[in-house]
Design an enzyme around this catalytic site. Structure first.
Site, PDB file in Angstrom:
ATOM      1  N   ALA A 223       0.172  21.802 -37.742  1.00  0.00           N
ATOM      2  CA  ALA A 223       1.529  21.297 -37.531  1.00  0.00           C
ATOM      3  C   ALA A 223       1.515  19.814 -37.179  1.00  0.00           C
ATOM      4  O   ALA A 223       2.265  19.012 -37.756  1.00  0.00           O
ATOM      5  CB  ALA A 223       2.228  22.102 -36.429  1.00  0.00           C
ATOM      6  N   GLU A 224       0.666  19.421 -36.237  1.00  0.00           N
ATOM      7  CA  GLU A 224       0.654  18.014 -35.829  1.00  0.00           C
ATOM      8  C   GLU A 224       0.116  17.117 -36.938  1.00  0.00           C
ATOM      9  O   GLU A 224       0.577  15.990 -37.108  1.00  0.00           O
ATOM     10  CB  GLU A 224      -0.142  17.810 -34.538  1.00  0.00           C
ATOM     11  CG  GLU A 224      -0.022  16.376 -34.050  1.00  0.00           C
ATOM     12  CD  GLU A 224      -0.193  16.198 -32.558  1.00  0.00           C
ATOM     13  OE1 GLU A 224      -0.023  15.055 -32.110  1.00  0.00           O
ATOM     14  OE2 GLU A 224      -0.464  17.178 -31.850  1.00  0.00           O
ATOM     15  N   THR A 225      -0.818  17.608 -37.709  1.00  0.00           N
ATOM     16  CA  THR A 225      -1.338  16.832 -38.834  1.00  0.00           C
ATOM     17  C   THR A 225      -0.229  16.548 -39.842  1.00  0.00           C
ATOM     18  O   THR A 225      -0.029  15.399 -40.260  1.00  0.00           O
ATOM     19  CB  THR A 225      -2.497  17.584 -39.513  1.00  0.00           C
ATOM     20  OG1 THR A 225      -3.560  17.742 -38.575  1.00  0.00           O
ATOM     21  CG2 THR A 225      -2.986  16.854 -40.750  1.00  0.00           C
TER      22      THR A 225
END
Length: 142
Positions: free
Chosen positions: A62-64
């Site tokens: 998700a953060e990527t």
């Protein structure tokens, strides 16, 4: 249109070599005007000790996706970048094998902050994790 230039998937994937993103097998696969999509295998590298997809691995995906999309959305990519301020995740369904696909969509693109919604699904299109990422837009060091 949220992205300031055409998205070069090969360049985004090349940035993953030799870091956590590459180690987990995350691959950026598609982009639209306001979204970015990528996949991650569900296997030993991304499992928790009980053989299920690790929630932390879902958060890395998700953060990527959100951070890459955010970087593509800054007004001046030569002088600005993004860094994570806050991320949350709701883990909905456990997965043991296969491939999960995440899609990051812009909710808010501002001059100083961005908010991204990231939804991760299994191969059957069922939700595995929903996440919201808040990014700060910062000046790159000189």
């Amino acid at each position: 249109m949220v992205f300031r230039a055409p998205v070069d998937l090969d360049a985004l994937n090349a940035m993953s070599a030799g870091n956590l993103v590459g180690h987990l097998g995350i691959v950026i696969t598609e982009a639209g005007d306001d979204w970015l999509r990528g996949t991650m295998p569900v296997e030993a590298r991304t499992h928790q000790p009980f053989g299920l997809l690790h929630g932390g691995a879902s958060v890395v995906l998700a953060e990527t996706l959100g951070s890459l999309a955010g970087g593509l959305s800054v007004l001046d990519p030569d002088t600005q970048g993004v860094v994570g301020l806050e991320i949350n995740a709701n883990h909905i369904r456990g997965e043991k094998t296969g491939l999960v696909t995440g899609t990051a969509r812009a909710i808010h693109i501002g001059r100083s902050t961005q908010v991204w919604d990231i939804r991760i699904e299994n191969a059957r299109g069922k939700p595995v994790c929903v996440s919201r990422l808040t990014l700060a837009v910062v000046n790159k060091p000189a």
